[in-house]
Design an enzyme around this catalytic site. Structure first.
Site, PDB file in Angstrom:
ATOM      1  N   LYS A   1       0.824  -1.213   0.000  1.00 34.08           N
ATOM      2  CA  LYS A   1       0.000   0.000   0.000  1.00 34.08           C
ATOM      3  C   LYS A   1       0.861   1.267   0.000  1.00 34.08           C
ATOM      4  CE  LYS A   1      -2.223  -0.701   3.891  1.00 34.08           C
ATOM      5  NZ  LYS A   1      -1.657  -1.973   4.382  1.00 34.08           N
TER       6      LYS A   1
ATOM      7  N   ARG B   1      -9.195   1.045   9.336  1.00 35.05           N
ATOM      8  CA  ARG B   1      -8.782  -0.345   9.539  1.00 35.05           C
ATOM      9  C   ARG B   1      -9.843  -1.143  10.272  1.00 35.05           C
ATOM     10  NH1 ARG B   1      -2.983   0.631   9.329  1.00 35.05           N
ATOM     11  NH2 ARG B   1      -1.744  -1.253   9.482  1.00 35.05           N
TER      12      ARG B   1
ATOM     13  N   ARG C   1      11.802  -5.860   4.492  1.00 39.36           N
ATOM     14  CA  ARG C   1      11.381  -4.455   4.504  1.00 39.36           C
ATOM     15  C   ARG C   1      12.332  -3.588   5.337  1.00 39.36           C
ATOM     16  NH1 ARG C   1       5.231  -2.567   5.018  1.00 39.36           N
ATOM     17  NH2 ARG C   1       5.319  -2.987   7.246  1.00 39.36           N
TER      18      ARG C   1
ATOM     19  N   ARG D   1      11.483  -2.154  11.038  1.00 41.16           N
ATOM     20  CA  ARG D   1      10.430  -1.723  11.969  1.00 41.16           C
ATOM     21  C   ARG D   1      10.246  -2.749  13.081  1.00 41.16           C
ATOM     22  NH1 ARG D   1       5.265   0.005   8.493  1.00 41.16           N
ATOM     23  NH2 ARG D   1       4.273  -1.095  10.205  1.00 41.16           N
TER      24      ARG D   1
ATOM     25  N   ARG E   1      -0.406  -9.529  13.168  1.00 43.33           N
ATOM     26  CA  ARG E   1      -0.981  -8.411  12.397  1.00 43.33           C
ATOM     27  C   ARG E   1      -1.853  -8.944  11.263  1.00 43.33           C
ATOM     28  NH1 ARG E   1       3.824  -4.924  10.518  1.00 43.33           N
ATOM     29  NH2 ARG E   1       2.266  -3.389   9.927  1.00 43.33           N
TER      30      ARG E   1
END
Ligand code: AMP
Length: 210
Positions: free
Chosen positions: A16, A91, A126, A158, A169
């Site tokens: 996204k 969300r 990532r 992260r 998640r």
């Protein structure tokens, strides 16, 4: 170019943020990422940051009332008048209802679909820049400056990209966020894009859907 008040849906790591950056550039509109705003609050050590830190670092959603306040203030800013991209908001169904209650008119909802197994693989690579917010991937979108951001800062992983946190998640995404597809389908706003192995292929599908 038509006005775009866009919501991007999709699991964490579906791409996204990357698509948001490209759409923002093409349409000349801001990307509003509640996740990035929350990470900034945490990094600044503010009271709000301290309150939300334990949720975010464990992969939990921050309470609706907190993010709704954040988004209300952000959408009131002048740069949103000609369109915006919401990346990571809403969300939950109550958050989507709050947008309706604020009178925010949404023109498009795009869901980027990627299988959980592919997400798990992607998240391991990532990397983010704590200074300017840019995101990279060691395999799919490497930084031209290697382990550094082009802005000069060393890239980091992260806290919530740890594999166990990613798993929870994903569970939260399926339980709490995925019902939004039906919410926006009923309003006739939902479009689906299937995330591809190559970034440019996903980008082509995304641009064609808008
Ligand atoms: P993201 O960068 O969009 O993956 O968001 C990172 C984290 O910020 C999430 O795991 C949540 O803890 C928090 N967060 C971001 N957006 C929201 C939202 N709309 N509702 C609740 N929590 C959020």
């Amino acid at each position: 170019m038509r006005k775009l008040n866009l919501i991007l849906l999709g699991a964490p790591g579906a791409g996204k943020g990357t698509q948001a950056e490209l759409i923002a550039e093409k349409f000349g509109i801001p990307t509003i990422s509640t996740g990035a705003m929350i990470r900034e609050e945490i990094a600044s050590g503010s009271e709000l940051g301290e309150t939300v830190k334990s949720y975010t670092n464990n992969g939990q959603l921050v309470p609706d009332s907190v993010v709704i306040d954040i988004i209300k203030n952000r959408l009131a800013k002048d740069d949103c008048a000609n369109g915006f991209i919401l990346d990571g908001f809403p969300r939950t169904v109550p958050q989507a209802e709050a947008l309706d209650e604020m009178g925010v008119e949404i023109t498009d909802v795009l869901s980027i679909e990627v299988a959980d197994e592919a997400i798990m693989e992607r998240m391991g690579g990532r990397r983010v820049c704590k200074k300017c917010g840019a995101t990279f991937h060691t395999k799919y979108k490497p930084s031209p400056a290697g382990e550094y951001c082009p802005c000069g800062e060393k890239l980091t992983i992260r806290a919530d990209d740890d594999p166990e946190v990613v798993k929870s998640r994903l569970v939260i995404y399926h339980e709490q966020t995925e019902p939004l597809k039906e919410f926006y389908q009923k309003k006739g706003l939902l479009k689906i894009v299937y995330g591809q192995e190559k970034l440019e292929d996903t980008t082509a599908l995304t641009m064609a859907a808008l």
